[in-house]
Design a protein around this motif. Structure first.
Motif, short mmCIF file in Angstrom:
data_model
loop_
_atom_site.label_atom_id
_atom_site.label_comp_id
_atom_site.label_asym_id
_atom_site.label_seq_id
_atom_site.Cartn_x
_atom_site.Cartn_y
_atom_site.Cartn_z
N ILE A 27 0.83 -1.20 0.00
CA ILE A 27 0.00 0.00 0.00
C ILE A 27 0.87 1.25 0.00
O ILE A 27 0.56 2.24 -0.69
N PHE A 28 1.97 1.23 0.74
CA PHE A 28 2.84 2.40 0.76
C PHE A 28 3.41 2.68 -0.63
O PHE A 28 3.44 3.83 -1.08
N PHE A 29 3.87 1.64 -1.31
CA PHE A 29 4.42 1.87 -2.65
C PHE A 29 3.34 2.28 -3.64
O PHE A 29 3.61 3.01 -4.60
N PRO A 36 3.27 13.05 -5.49
CA PRO A 36 3.11 13.82 -4.24
C PRO A 36 1.67 14.21 -3.94
O PRO A 36 1.22 14.09 -2.79
N GLU A 37 0.93 14.67 -4.94
CA GLU A 37 -0.46 15.08 -4.68
C GLU A 37 -1.33 13.88 -4.36
O GLU A 37 -2.17 13.93 -3.45
N GLY A 38 -1.16 12.81 -5.10
CA GLY A 38 -1.93 11.60 -4.83
C GLY A 38 -1.59 11.01 -3.48
O GLY A 38 -2.47 10.49 -2.78
N PHE A 39 -0.31 11.09 -3.11
CA PHE A 39 0.14 10.59 -1.81
C PHE A 39 -0.61 11.32 -0.69
O PHE A 39 -1.14 10.69 0.24
N GLN A 40 -0.65 12.63 -0.76
CA GLN A 40 -1.33 13.42 0.27
C GLN A 40 -2.84 13.19 0.24
O GLN A 40 -3.50 13.20 1.28
N TYR A 46 -8.02 8.62 3.61
CA TYR A 46 -8.09 7.36 4.34
C TYR A 46 -7.59 7.45 5.78
O TYR A 46 -7.67 6.47 6.51
N GLY A 47 -7.06 8.61 6.18
CA GLY A 47 -6.62 8.78 7.56
C GLY A 47 -7.80 8.95 8.50
O GLY A 47 -8.93 9.23 8.09
#
Length: 224
Positions: A27-29, A36-40, A46-47
């Motif tokens: 999931i992390f990869f 960067p934008e998708g990561f945030q 989902y947080g």
């Protein structure tokens, strides 16, 4: 202090621990691959956000589960997965896969709720497996207090000590409490404390009655 390994050679393949690590890493990869934008976006979508949870507990409860598999950096996931790998296999072998998973996920839920209780107005998304892994530490603290943990105390030059597991984990819990009371930002300290307590109390109820000392597959080894 950073744990390297414990002194108990466990019997069994630790399949659930390996599976949890594999899922978290995958999931992390996936997050990293979004840019960067998708990561945030993943972090905020989902947080687990305490303020949002209290505004709509039923609608936000699922974020507790998704937040357990989201991490914010390479250092974040590396630290969490390393702790899980050091302490998880021994606990899994002792409790069995089903009880181990129950401790893991219920500790993760307890961790999120503890963080929400102490910081109900927080809008920062809580992410990471550390709450659930804190529950694994709670189980280890109860089941193997007389084991030892090989610990890196100082990285330059590297200095290693064998500390009793009860001391190592107890010191870790003390730091989580201290930092939580100090209100240090950036880490969900109360989630760690809550997860630890849930894991410990669940293991009191779930642990097998036969001592691992009676099992010929279990033995302790001290030293490097």
């Amino acid at each position: 202090m950073f744990p390297i390994r414990d002194s108990i050679y466990h019997h069994g393949p630790a399949l659930i621990t390996r599976l949890l690590i594999a899922i978290n890493v995958a999931i992390f990869f996936w997050q990293v691959g979004l840019g960067p934008e998708g990561f945030q976006w993943v972090v905020y979508h989902y947080g687990f956000v305490p303020k949002s949870f209290f505004a709509d507990p039923g609608g936000e409860f699922w974020h507790i589960f998704t937040s357990m598999f989201i991490h914010g950096s390479f250092e974040h996931i590396l630290g969490n997965m390393w702790f899980l790998w050091v302490f998880g296999p021994t606990v899994e072998s002792r409790l069995g896969s089903g009880r181990y998973l129950l401790v893991y996920f219920l500790a993760g839920i307890g961790a999120a709720l503890a963080q929400a209780f102490f910081l109900p107005a927080s809008t920062a998304p809580m992410i990471g497996a550390s709450g659930a892994i804190s529950g694994v530490l709670g189980a280890y603290f109860l089941l193997f207090p007389t084991a030892f943990v090989l610990t890196l105390v100082w990285p330059l030059p590297p200095i290693f000590f064998w500390f009793p597991a009860a001391f190592f984990i107890g010191y870790w819990v003390f730091l989580q409490l201290l930092y939580g009371l100090m209100g240090l930002p950036g880490v969900a300290w109360w989630a760690h404390v809550g997860g630890f307590l849930v894991g410990y109390l669940l293991t009191v109820w779930l642990r097998p009655r036969r001592s691992y000392h009676d099992d010929p597959y279990w033995y302790r080894h001290y030293g490097f």
